[in-house]
Design an enzyme around this catalytic site. Sequence first.
Site, mmCIF file in Angstrom:
data_model
loop_
_atom_site.group_PDB
_atom_site.id
_atom_site.type_symbol
_atom_site.label_atom_id
_atom_site.label_comp_id
_atom_site.label_asym_id
_atom_site.label_seq_id
_atom_site.Cartn_x
_atom_site.Cartn_y
_atom_site.Cartn_z
ATOM 1 N N LYS A 1 -0.664 -10.393 -10.175
ATOM 2 C CA LYS A 1 0.888 -10.776 -10.327
ATOM 3 C C LYS A 1 1.132 -10.364 -12.402
ATOM 4 O O LYS A 1 1.785 -9.416 -12.180
ATOM 5 C CB LYS A 1 1.351 -12.142 -10.396
ATOM 6 N N ARG B 1 10.574 -19.254 -6.584
ATOM 7 C CA ARG B 1 9.306 -20.286 -5.729
ATOM 8 C C ARG B 1 9.579 -21.199 -4.786
ATOM 9 O O ARG B 1 8.877 -21.511 -4.544
ATOM 10 C CB ARG B 1 7.891 -20.632 -6.885
ATOM 11 N N ARG C 1 -11.283 -16.873 -15.907
ATOM 12 C CA ARG C 1 -10.199 -16.473 -17.034
ATOM 13 C C ARG C 1 -9.822 -17.936 -17.509
ATOM 14 O O ARG C 1 -10.081 -18.101 -18.636
ATOM 15 C CB ARG C 1 -9.048 -16.714 -16.301
ATOM 16 N N ARG D 1 -6.720 -21.474 -19.745
ATOM 17 C CA ARG D 1 -4.917 -21.724 -20.061
ATOM 18 C C ARG D 1 -5.620 -23.694 -19.038
ATOM 19 O O ARG D 1 -6.852 -24.147 -18.888
ATOM 20 C CB ARG D 1 -4.759 -22.142 -19.416
ATOM 21 N N ARG E 1 -2.479 -26.392 -7.927
ATOM 22 C CA ARG E 1 -1.115 -24.950 -7.254
ATOM 23 C C ARG E 1 -1.826 -23.708 -6.711
ATOM 24 O O ARG E 1 -0.323 -23.126 -5.900
ATOM 25 C CB ARG E 1 -1.455 -24.084 -9.102
#
Length: 191
Positions: free
Chosen positions: A13, A88, A127, A133, A144
Site C-alpha cells: 500500500k 480501518r 522486510r 520494524r 495484524r
Amino acid sequence: MRIIFMGPPGAGKGTQAQRVAARYGIPAISTGDIFRSNVSAGTELGVKAQQYMDAGEYVPDEVTNLMVRDRIDEPDAAPGFLLDGYPRTLAQVEELDGMIRHTGHKLDAAVVLTADDEELVRRLLARAESDGRADDTEEIIRRRQEVYNEQTAPLIDDYRERGVLVEVDGMGEIDEVTARIFAALEGVSES
Ligand code: AMP
C-alpha cells in the site's frame, strides 16, 4: 481527488499510495507513518499509540480519528488527498464520511490491493530483516492479518455497494501493480 487505500499488511500500500498521490498531485497520508514518527519523537500521541502498534492491534478510533481530522485540515489536503491505511474500522468509515461531507466533496475511489496471506507473511519477514520494524515478527504479522481480516476486510463491501471500489491484484512487480492501479483509476473522475 479523494482516494483511500486498503489492503492487508504487506500488500504494498505505502509504495503504491505514494505513486498514485504523486500522479494526482495530492498528499499521501499514511496513518501508520504518522504513528511511527510520533513514536520515534516520543510525543504524547506516540506514547498512546505504541503499545497497540507493537501488539499488532489497531490504535483506538478516537485517537486515530482526531489525528486524521487534524491532518486533513492542513492546507495541502484542501484540493484532495489519498489516505493510506485509513479507514480501518466502521467507526473510522463513518468519521471519514463526515469529514468529506463537510468539505462538500465525495470519496472518489476506494482502492483495495488484494494479495495472498502466506505470500505476505514471507514479504513482511523479508522486510523485517532489511528495515527492522518492531511489528514485523511472524507472530505480530499474523495478528495484524487477523485484525485486518476481522475488522477491515468487511468494510470493502460497503464501498462496493457505493460503486467506488477499485479492486487491484497487488501481487507481482511493483511497476506492474502501479500500471494496474493507474489503469483501474482511469475511468474515475473527481466528484
Ligand atoms: P501500517 O503501517 O499502515 O501497517 O500501520 C501500522 C500500525 O499503525 C497498525 O498495525 C496499527 O497499529 C496502527 N494504525 C495505522 N493506521 C491505523 C488506523 N487507521 N486505525 C488504527 N490503527 C492504525
